[in-house]
Design a protein around this motif. Structure first.
Motif, short mmCIF file in Angstrom:
data_model
loop_
_atom_site.label_atom_id
_atom_site.label_comp_id
_atom_site.label_asym_id
_atom_site.label_seq_id
_atom_site.Cartn_x
_atom_site.Cartn_y
_atom_site.Cartn_z
N VAL A 37 -0.15 -8.49 -3.29
CA VAL A 37 0.07 -7.72 -2.06
C VAL A 37 0.11 -6.27 -2.52
CG1 VAL A 37 1.55 -7.36 -0.06
CG2 VAL A 37 1.39 -9.64 -1.08
N GLN A 38 -0.87 -5.50 -2.08
CA GLN A 38 -1.11 -4.15 -2.60
C GLN A 38 -0.56 -3.09 -1.66
OE1 GLN A 38 -5.15 -2.97 -4.00
NE2 GLN A 38 -5.11 -1.73 -2.16
N PHE A 39 0.10 -2.09 -2.26
CA PHE A 39 0.62 -0.93 -1.52
C PHE A 39 0.09 0.30 -2.25
CE2 PHE A 39 3.34 -4.51 -1.09
CZ PHE A 39 3.60 -4.55 0.26
N ARG A 40 -0.72 1.08 -1.56
CA ARG A 40 -1.40 2.21 -2.21
C ARG A 40 -1.08 3.49 -1.48
NH1 ARG A 40 -7.46 2.10 -4.45
NH2 ARG A 40 -7.72 4.31 -4.81
N ASP A 41 -0.74 4.53 -2.25
CA ASP A 41 -0.41 5.82 -1.66
C ASP A 41 -0.60 6.90 -2.72
OD1 ASP A 41 1.33 8.04 -0.39
OD2 ASP A 41 1.35 6.43 1.10
N ASP A 42 -0.68 8.15 -2.29
CA ASP A 42 -0.77 9.23 -3.26
C ASP A 42 0.62 9.67 -3.73
OD1 ASP A 42 0.00 10.40 -0.90
OD2 ASP A 42 -1.57 11.92 -0.88
N ASP A 43 1.65 8.97 -3.27
CA ASP A 43 3.03 9.27 -3.63
C ASP A 43 3.70 7.96 -4.06
OD1 ASP A 43 5.47 11.02 -3.56
OD2 ASP A 43 6.05 9.53 -2.05
N LEU A 44 4.11 7.87 -5.33
CA LEU A 44 4.68 6.63 -5.85
C LEU A 44 5.93 6.18 -5.10
CD1 LEU A 44 4.68 4.29 -7.82
CD2 LEU A 44 5.81 5.80 -9.49
N PRO A 45 6.91 7.05 -4.83
CA PRO A 45 8.09 6.58 -4.10
C PRO A 45 7.74 5.98 -2.74
CG PRO A 45 8.58 8.68 -5.12
CD PRO A 45 7.10 8.44 -5.29
N TYR A 75 -2.43 3.57 -11.53
CA TYR A 75 -2.52 4.93 -10.99
C TYR A 75 -3.80 5.59 -11.45
CZ TYR A 75 -1.29 6.64 -15.61
OH TYR A 75 -1.29 6.91 -16.95
N ASP A 76 -4.18 6.61 -10.71
CA ASP A 76 -5.33 7.44 -11.06
C ASP A 76 -4.85 8.87 -10.88
OD1 ASP A 76 -7.65 8.90 -11.31
OD2 ASP A 76 -8.83 7.58 -10.04
N ASP A 77 -4.79 9.62 -11.95
CA ASP A 77 -4.27 10.99 -11.85
C ASP A 77 -5.36 12.05 -11.97
OD1 ASP A 77 -4.82 10.65 -14.52
OD2 ASP A 77 -2.82 11.22 -15.23
N ARG A 78 -6.60 11.65 -11.70
CA ARG A 78 -7.68 12.64 -11.73
C ARG A 78 -7.49 13.65 -10.61
NH1 ARG A 78 -12.79 8.82 -11.58
NH2 ARG A 78 -11.26 7.47 -10.62
N ALA A 79 -7.86 14.87 -10.87
CA ALA A 79 -7.71 15.96 -9.88
C ALA A 79 -8.47 15.61 -8.61
CB ALA A 79 -8.22 17.27 -10.47
N GLY A 80 -7.79 15.80 -7.48
CA GLY A 80 -8.43 15.56 -6.19
C GLY A 80 -8.39 14.13 -5.72
N ARG A 81 -8.02 13.19 -6.58
CA ARG A 81 -8.03 11.78 -6.20
C ARG A 81 -6.80 11.02 -6.69
NH1 ARG A 81 -13.58 9.32 -8.03
NH2 ARG A 81 -12.42 7.50 -7.43
N PRO A 82 -5.65 11.65 -6.73
CA PRO A 82 -4.51 10.90 -7.27
C PRO A 82 -4.07 9.78 -6.33
CG PRO A 82 -3.75 12.94 -6.33
CD PRO A 82 -5.27 12.96 -6.25
N TYR A 83 -3.69 8.67 -6.91
CA TYR A 83 -3.10 7.58 -6.12
C TYR A 83 -2.23 6.72 -7.02
CZ TYR A 83 -6.36 4.16 -8.10
OH TYR A 83 -7.05 3.36 -8.95
N TYR A 84 -1.35 6.00 -6.39
CA TYR A 84 -0.54 4.98 -7.06
C TYR A 84 -0.77 3.68 -6.32
CZ TYR A 84 1.79 8.87 -9.29
OH TYR A 84 2.06 10.00 -10.01
#
Length: 112
Positions: A37-45, A75-84
């Protein structure tokens, strides 16, 4: 001792039709082993909070603790595309509602 089949109300993906679904558009229950069950956001909290809220609602629906086999963080911390991405690897029988059906059958049997 004879085994009796338990009828489950499943949707096309094999999950219980009444299972609470993650409400956010970026979140989903995936169709692979252990049902991530996946939860994806650009903010980890935020992703963690949504996963915890869904887990609480799913456990309330199930009537017992949901069997979470593992928690995976990507996570992906590349510039312009961050997500957790937080994934809860859940027991497929729990997501199909098997414990609910077993309890219903047992209460029906004890009422007879």
């Amino acid at each position: 001792m004879s085994e009796q089949a338990i009828a489950l109300d499943l949707d096309d993906t094999g999950m219980a039709a009444s299972l609470p679904r993650p409400p956010h558009a970026r979140d989903e229950v995936q169709s692979v082993p252990y049902r991530p069950v996946q939860f994806r956001d650009d903010d980890l909290p935020t992703a963690l909070e949504r996963s915890a809220a869904w887990l609480r609602s799913a456990q309330q629906w199930l009537g017992e603790p949901l069997d979470v086999i593992a928690v995976h963080l990507d996570y992906d911390d590349r510039a312009g595309r961050p997500y957790y991405e937080v994934k809860l690897l859940c027991n497929e029988e729990d997501l199909a509602g098997a414990p609910i059906a077993v309890r219903a059958r047992q209460s029906h049997s004890s009422a007879d």
